[in-house]
Motif scaffolding. Structure first.
Motif, PDB file in Angstrom:
ATOM      1  N   ASP A 177      11.585  -0.271  -9.069  1.00  0.00           N
ATOM      2  CA  ASP A 177      11.676   1.146  -9.400  1.00  0.00           C
ATOM      3  C   ASP A 177      10.984   1.927  -8.282  1.00  0.00           C
ATOM      4  N   ILE A 178      11.747   2.605  -7.440  1.00  0.00           N
ATOM      5  CA  ILE A 178      11.164   3.305  -6.289  1.00  0.00           C
ATOM      6  C   ILE A 178      10.420   4.576  -6.687  1.00  0.00           C
ATOM      7  N   ASP A 179      10.564   5.009  -7.927  1.00  0.00           N
ATOM      8  CA  ASP A 179       9.826   6.177  -8.391  1.00  0.00           C
ATOM      9  C   ASP A 179       8.399   5.826  -8.797  1.00  0.00           C
ATOM     10  N   VAL A 180       8.142   4.565  -9.070  1.00  0.00           N
ATOM     11  CA  VAL A 180       6.818   4.111  -9.500  1.00  0.00           C
ATOM     12  C   VAL A 180       6.196   3.172  -8.473  1.00  0.00           C
ATOM     13  N   GLY A 181       6.990   2.255  -7.963  1.00  0.00           N
ATOM     14  CA  GLY A 181       6.508   1.266  -7.004  1.00  0.00           C
ATOM     15  C   GLY A 181       6.397   1.840  -5.606  1.00  0.00           C
ATOM     16  N   GLY A 182       5.885   1.021  -4.705  1.00  0.00           N
ATOM     17  CA  GLY A 182       5.753   1.480  -3.333  1.00  0.00           C
ATOM     18  C   GLY A 182       5.329   0.379  -2.395  1.00  0.00           C
ATOM     19  N   LEU A 183       5.108   0.769  -1.166  1.00  0.00           N
ATOM     20  CA  LEU A 183       4.661  -0.122  -0.108  1.00  0.00           C
ATOM     21  C   LEU A 183       3.142  -0.042  -0.021  1.00  0.00           C
ATOM     22  N   ARG A 184       2.469  -1.169  -0.156  1.00  0.00           N
ATOM     23  CA  ARG A 184       1.014  -1.217  -0.023  1.00  0.00           C
ATOM     24  C   ARG A 184       0.669  -1.576   1.418  1.00  0.00           C
ATOM     25  N   LEU A 185      -0.164  -0.748   2.034  1.00  0.00           N
ATOM     26  CA  LEU A 185      -0.711  -1.011   3.359  1.00  0.00           C
ATOM     27  C   LEU A 185      -2.189  -1.320   3.174  1.00  0.00           C
ATOM     28  N   PHE A 186      -2.633  -2.463   3.715  1.00  0.00           N
ATOM     29  CA  PHE A 186      -4.037  -2.830   3.575  1.00  0.00           C
ATOM     30  C   PHE A 186      -4.543  -3.493   4.839  1.00  0.00           C
ATOM     31  N   VAL A 187      -5.849  -3.583   4.939  1.00  0.00           N
ATOM     32  CA  VAL A 187      -6.520  -4.220   6.065  1.00  0.00           C
ATOM     33  C   VAL A 187      -7.294  -5.411   5.516  1.00  0.00           C
ATOM     34  N   GLN A 188      -7.230  -6.514   6.244  1.00  0.00           N
ATOM     35  CA  GLN A 188      -7.952  -7.713   5.836  1.00  0.00           C
ATOM     36  C   GLN A 188      -8.663  -8.316   7.036  1.00  0.00           C
ATOM     37  N   GLN A 189      -9.681  -9.105   6.771  1.00  0.00           N
ATOM     38  CA  GLN A 189     -10.371  -9.821   7.832  1.00  0.00           C
ATOM     39  C   GLN A 189      -9.431 -10.866   8.397  1.00  0.00           C
ATOM     40  N   GLY A 190      -9.418 -11.002   9.713  1.00  0.00           N
ATOM     41  CA  GLY A 190      -8.591 -12.040  10.314  1.00  0.00           C
ATOM     42  C   GLY A 190      -8.085 -11.653  11.679  1.00  0.00           C
ATOM     43  N   GLY A 191      -7.522 -12.616  12.348  1.00  0.00           N
ATOM     44  CA  GLY A 191      -7.000 -12.402  13.686  1.00  0.00           C
ATOM     45  C   GLY A 191      -8.105 -12.497  14.718  1.00  0.00           C
ATOM     46  N   CYS A 192      -7.716 -12.611  15.962  1.00  0.00           N
ATOM     47  CA  CYS A 192      -8.704 -12.799  17.018  1.00  0.00           C
ATOM     48  C   CYS A 192      -9.504 -11.538  17.319  1.00  0.00           C
ATOM     49  N   ALA A 193      -9.027 -10.375  16.901  1.00  0.00           N
ATOM     50  CA  ALA A 193      -9.773  -9.133  17.137  1.00  0.00           C
ATOM     51  C   ALA A 193     -10.619  -8.729  15.926  1.00  0.00           C
ATOM     52  N   GLY A 194     -10.478  -9.436  14.800  1.00  0.00           N
ATOM     53  CA  GLY A 194     -11.342  -9.183  13.656  1.00  0.00           C
ATOM     54  C   GLY A 194     -10.672  -8.656  12.404  1.00  0.00           C
ATOM     55  N   LEU A 195      -9.674  -7.781  12.545  1.00  0.00           N
ATOM     56  CA  LEU A 195      -8.992  -7.196  11.387  1.00  0.00           C
ATOM     57  C   LEU A 195      -7.485  -7.302  11.591  1.00  0.00           C
ATOM     58  N   SER A 196      -6.759  -7.411  10.500  1.00  0.00           N
ATOM     59  CA  SER A 196      -5.304  -7.412  10.604  1.00  0.00           C
ATOM     60  C   SER A 196      -4.711  -6.591   9.468  1.00  0.00           C
ATOM     61  N   TYR A 197      -3.484  -6.137   9.683  1.00  0.00           N
ATOM     62  CA  TYR A 197      -2.783  -5.349   8.680  1.00  0.00           C
ATOM     63  C   TYR A 197      -2.047  -6.278   7.725  1.00  0.00           C
ATOM     64  N   GLY A 198      -1.893  -5.802   6.515  1.00  0.00           N
ATOM     65  CA  GLY A 198      -1.042  -6.473   5.551  1.00  0.00           C
ATOM     66  C   GLY A 198      -0.174  -5.427   4.884  1.00  0.00           C
ATOM     67  N   MET A 199       1.016  -5.830   4.499  1.00  0.00           N
ATOM     68  CA  MET A 199       1.926  -4.951   3.759  1.00  0.00           C
ATOM     69  C   MET A 199       2.624  -5.789   2.709  1.00  0.00           C
ATOM     70  N   ARG A 200       2.830  -5.175   1.562  1.00  0.00           N
ATOM     71  CA  ARG A 200       3.602  -5.807   0.500  1.00  0.00           C
ATOM     72  C   ARG A 200       4.109  -4.702  -0.419  1.00  0.00           C
ATOM     73  N   PHE A 201       5.093  -5.037  -1.221  1.00  0.00           N
ATOM     74  CA  PHE A 201       5.582  -4.094  -2.219  1.00  0.00           C
ATOM     75  C   PHE A 201       4.812  -4.313  -3.514  1.00  0.00           C
TER      76      PHE A 201
END
Length: 123
Positions: A36-60
């Protein structure tokens, strides 16, 4: 449920932008998953990881969490938790479809350095 909603009148440094191509692709994927695109959405988050220290994550997600910042751009709802918002505020989510690579990426003005592959960052 109480959510904080950011709109185009909010502080531009604390909100997320979405290009039309990213919104179109995300909405198409959500529809194909029966979301349901009226209620759901794309989550953008930051997590620890990667060689520079932080990485992006995305999920519905089917709905925002109570303390999420919720931004709607081009019909797409984007959810960002408060901890991640401090790292990604002012960013733009884009989508590229090319021969070398296709996918979503984040253009983040808060980044001071990235790893060589561009998958992780430091602010």
């Amino acid at each position: 449920m109480s959510t904080n909603t950011a709109d185009s009148d909010s502080d531009p440094g604390s909100t997320i932008e979405v290009t039309p191509s990213a919104a179109e692709e995300a909405l198409s994927l959500m529809r194909s998953e029966g979301m349901d695109i009226d209620v759901g959405g794309l989550r953008l988050f930051v997590q620890q990881g990667g060689c520079a220290g932080l990485s992006y994550g995305m999920r519905f997600d089917t709905e925002p969490e109570e303390d999420d910042v919720v931004v709607e751009r081009h019909g797409l709802r984007v959810f960002v938790d408060p901890a991640s918002e401090s790292y990604v505020g002012g960013s733009t989510i884009d989508y590229e479809d090319g021969l070398q690579a296709a996918g979503f990426h984040v253009e983040n003005p808060n980044v001071v350095s990235e790893c060589g592959c561009g998958e992780s960052f430091r602010t």
